[in-house]
Design an enzyme around this catalytic site. Structure first.
Site, PDB file in Angstrom:
ATOM      1  N   GLU A 289       0.831  -1.207   0.000  1.00 29.84           N
ATOM      2  CA  GLU A 289       0.000   0.000   0.000  1.00 29.84           C
ATOM      3  C   GLU A 289       0.868   1.261   0.000  1.00 29.84           C
ATOM      4  OE1 GLU A 289      -2.636  -0.728   3.386  1.00 29.84           O
ATOM      5  OE2 GLU A 289      -3.988  -1.864   2.065  1.00 29.84           O
ATOM      6  N   ASP A 368      -8.311  -9.272   4.360  1.00 35.85           N
ATOM      7  CA  ASP A 368      -8.064  -8.179   5.293  1.00 35.85           C
ATOM      8  C   ASP A 368      -9.120  -8.112   6.395  1.00 35.85           C
ATOM      9  OD1 ASP A 368      -6.893  -6.000   6.407  1.00 35.85           O
ATOM     10  OD2 ASP A 368      -7.521  -4.570   4.881  1.00 35.85           O
ATOM     11  N   GLU A 396     -12.312  -2.478  12.530  1.00 38.13           N
ATOM     12  CA  GLU A 396     -12.398  -1.776  11.249  1.00 38.13           C
ATOM     13  C   GLU A 396     -13.559  -2.268  10.376  1.00 38.13           C
ATOM     14  OE1 GLU A 396      -8.788  -1.978   8.943  1.00 38.13           O
ATOM     15  OE2 GLU A 396      -9.677  -0.922   7.253  1.00 38.13           O
TER      16      GLU A 396
HETATM   17  C1  BDP Z   1      -6.027  -2.351   6.281  1.00 38.01           C
HETATM   18  C2  BDP Z   1      -6.335  -0.967   6.745  1.00 38.01           C
HETATM   19  C3  BDP Z   1      -5.199  -0.010   6.550  1.00 38.01           C
HETATM   20  C4  BDP Z   1      -3.922  -0.608   7.087  1.00 38.01           C
HETATM   21  C5  BDP Z   1      -3.666  -1.929   6.432  1.00 38.01           C
HETATM   22  C6  BDP Z   1      -2.484  -2.672   7.007  1.00 38.01           C
HETATM   23  O1  BDP Z   1      -7.465  -0.512   6.062  1.00 38.01           O
HETATM   24  O2  BDP Z   1      -5.549   1.174   7.205  1.00 38.01           O
HETATM   25  O3  BDP Z   1      -2.848   0.238   6.889  1.00 38.01           O
HETATM   26  O4  BDP Z   1      -4.753  -2.776   6.629  1.00 38.01           O
HETATM   27  O5  BDP Z   1      -2.707  -3.646   7.710  1.00 38.01           O
HETATM   28  O6  BDP Z   1      -6.904  -3.173   6.966  1.00 38.01           O
HETATM   29  O7  BDP Z   1      -1.340  -2.333   6.748  1.00 38.01           O
END
Ligand code: BDP
Length: 682
Positions: A289, A368, A396
């Site tokens: 990301e 996730d 989340e």
């Molecule tokens: C996702 C989240 C994000 C996190 C990412 C992570 O939306 O904010 O940075 O995982 O685990 O669930 O790095």
């Protein structure tokens, strides 16, 4: 009562019989050694007993004739201790303890091989008293099953928390540390009482400011926080920016094979350890990301993590290297790319190439933290690489602490999941407790749900997820019921109606949340970015790799080897065929593994479309029941907590209707198939 004390409420005992019994034990606290952690243990015991029994323990370094509470380690030289411990001591690991009553002298021994064991034993003893268990005949030998029992904070230095639903950071504000550290101490107590022994304090997405945490500007403050945690047996870790050599070192590269980069990190490690001699190590989110990583230099994740591990090795530091690596800019039209495959595809081929002090940190599922998804096929698939499992306590995707969603049952299913890595009897829990492959380091970590709200977790009942997490990873064989019962009693007292109601609310909540949100394991269907509330196509034509593929005929992601993305092939053969076949694939994960027509008959006997309608109507009714159950506790739970929880349950009941209506309407219009029961669908 704001909920600030959490489960360490220690309210005055009201059971007269037990009170009389406890008074025969709690007179003199005996401790003949000293250490910082023993000091904590003593302080906690004295404070707790004072609150529960309104008695001041008299402190001594020698046992009296009777009524001793003895805190001892293997170094203690008191005859009674030696007699009571007997040959049990060989059963203890570094953090284990013995709790034992001596009927003759009305004494209780809390014995640890080390002082940490004593601290855990003291909290156990207090838990027994709080939950009103007789001490007349106890003999308990306890060892934590997992070596690393960690938390990850996703706190930013501006005070915000990524995916935080309980206020602001308890560590940072205005791009520096908070002024007053007393709350951090209160937090450390809560964590030690459930056996947590390590934590990071900053977000895995390490921005420019947080990159500076490992510089002389902030290391003195980091060290002060580490001091607080140390007294409670908790090691401090930091999330670091993989590209620190560029931002801080002025090197122009973060190539892990570059000599200057390696040298810079070695020097940096020395500097960090000069401030914090027992610094735990680092967590790294690399090539994920938009975070920097070794891919930029044509290197792989073994190269990247080994470079850091080499720097930390002389100090026994470890590298927790996250496996949440996938293409977040994928072409949504390309059905052959499957985000679920990514972690395994990236990491499995590297098995055996990581240094001894690297652990791969793997999210429980391949997507996730959805309300339901498969279990990551990486568990058990890397015999020669240390693994640590990552859960998400912060809700989340499970209602953001405005909805009740108790996650212990979900985590238990994951820990008990049969990988078949070494044939039958190879559950995930035996991978991550290190026993299956004799990992040097292993354990469990989780993104925590805590912020500076008075009650720590936003929803007071969400404290149960933090409590339960600690207890479950201490011993994954504890039942959900045992854990829940402890938490409810410690938090709300032992009134049977309260215990029964809150327990039932918690135990049903995951299933209720799942019912009115995304069906049958397909996941997502949330509003983009903040992820709260329904939006069926929110991510459908986006680049994040999170799709449901609903069209007018059917729905679900074909992840089979035969006709789909081949993801099922990443499991061990027994699981591959189990999920590959639509006949054996369980209903709750059907749409995670298969694309099926709406008319497909589930094992439960109803069609997919009818299941969607039914569960969404049921989910709303049950969310309403949650609220009503709570309402019946008026007068039995103190006012502040009562009204606070009620407000959240009201919001959940209301909001679940929005989920129901949007999801049902969407699928009714897509499929054109009417609800067999003719309920209102717009
Ligand atoms: C996702 C989240 C994000 C996190 C990412 C992570 O939306 O904010 O940075 O995982 O685990 O669930 O790095």
């Amino acid at each position: 009562n704001t909920g600030y004390e959490g489960w360490l409420r220690f309210s005055k005992l009201t059971n007269a019989n037990l009170e009389a019994e406890y008074r025969t034990f709690f007179k003199r606290l005996v401790m003949s050694e000293e250490s910082e952690i023993l000091g904590t243990a003593k302080e906690e015991l004295v404070k707790g007993i004072q609150a529960i029994l309104d008695t001041s323990l008299e402190c001594s370094d020698q046992a009296g004739q009777a009524s001793n509470i003895i805190l001892a380690t293997q170094n203690t030289k008191i005859d009674l201790v030696t007699t009571l411990v007997g040959d049990h001591s060989s059963q203890l690991n570094e953090e284990g303890y013995i709790l034992k009553t001596d009927k003759e002298t009305h004494s209780v021994l809390v014995y640890g091989k080390t002082d940490k064991g004593v601290l855990y034993g003291v909290f156990h003893l207090l838990r027994l008293v709080q939950t009103e268990v007789s001490l007349v005949d106890i003999e308990i030998v306890e060892n934590p099953k997992n070596q690393l029992r960690m938390l990850n904070h996703w706190d930013n230095m501006d005070g915000s928390i990524e995916r935080g639903y309980a206020g602001k950071s308890i560590f940072f504000e205005d791009n520096r540390f908070v002024e007053d550290f007393s709350r951090i101490k209160d937090y450390a107590r809560l964590l030690a009482s459930i056996g947590i022994n390590g934590t990071t304090i900053n977000n895995v997405n390490v921005h420019e400011v947080e990159t500076n945490l490992i510089t002389e500007e902030f290391l003195p403050d980091v060290a002060r926080v580490a001091d607080i945690f140390r007294a409670y047996g908790i090691k401090l870790f930091l999330s670091v920016n993989y590209a620190s050599t560029i931002q801080l070192g002025g090197l122009g590269t973060a190539d892990p094979l570059d000599e200057n980069v390696r040298h810079w990190w070695k020097e940096k490690a020395k500097e960090i350890y000069s401030y914090i001699p027992d610094f735990g190590g680092v967590v790294v989110k690399a090539d994920s990301e938009h975070r920097p990583g070794p891919f930029t230099y044509g290197r792989n994740h073994a190269d990247g993590s080994n470079m850091l591990a080499e720097a930390l090795e002389p100090f026994d530091g470890i590298v927790l290297w996250r496996c949440f690596v996938y293409n977040c800019l994928q072409d949504w039209r390309d059905r052959s790319i499957d985000r679920a495959r990514a972690a395994y595809d990236h990491f499995k081929p590297l098995d055996g190439q990581f240094k001894d002090n690297v652990l791969l940190q793997i999210k429980n599922g391949p997507m996730d933290f959805q309300v339901r998804e498969g279990v990551s096929p990486l568990f058990g698939a890397m015999p020669s690489t240390n693994q640590i499992l990552e859960f998400q306590i912060t809700q989340e995707y499970t209602g953001q602490q405005r909805h009740l969603c108790y996650l212990i049952p979900q985590w238990k299913e994951i820990l008990d999941f049969e990988t078949y890595a070494k044939g039958e009897g190879s559950p995930v829990k035996s991978v991550v407790d290190g026993s299956m492959y004799e990992y040097k380091y292993s354990g469990i970590t989780a993104v925590v749900n805590v912020g500076n709200d008075m009650n720590w977790t936003g929803h007071t009942l969400a404290q149960a997820n933090l409590y339960g997490y600690g207890r479950l990873i201490w011993n994954p064989d504890l039942s959900t019921e045992e854990i829940t019962n402890e938490w409810v009693k410690a938090t709300f007292g032992v009134d049977p109606q309260v215990v029964e109601t809150v327990t039932e609310m918690l135990l049903k909540s995951w299933s209720i949340y799942e019912k009115y949100t995304s069906p049958l394991g397909v996941g997502w269907m949330v509003n983009p970015n903040h992820h709260y509330g329904p939006n069926v196509d929110g991510y459908e034509y986006d680049r994040w790799g999170t799709y449901h593929f609903a069209d007018l005929q059917g729905i679900g992601v074909d992840r089979t080897v035969a006709t789909g993305t081949g993801y099922t092939g990443q499991y061990f053969p027994e699981n591959t065929s189990f999920y590959e076949s639509i006949e054996t694939c369980p209903d709750e994960l059907l749409l995670f593994f298969h694309h099926v027509p709406y008319t497909h008959q589930l094992k439960s006997g109803v069609s997919v479309i009818q299941h969607i309608y039914n569960t969404h109507f049921e989910g709303v009714e049950e969310a309403e029941e949650l609220k009503n159950r709570w309402l019946a506790l008026e007068g039995k739970v103190d006012d502040v907590r009562f009204r606070h929880v009620l407000a959240r349950q009201e919001e959940q009941a209301e909001h679940s209707k929005e989920w129901r209506d949007i999801i049902n309407t969407y699928f009714y219009r897509k499929s054109g198939i009417a609800d067999e029961l003719n309920r209102t669908i717009y």
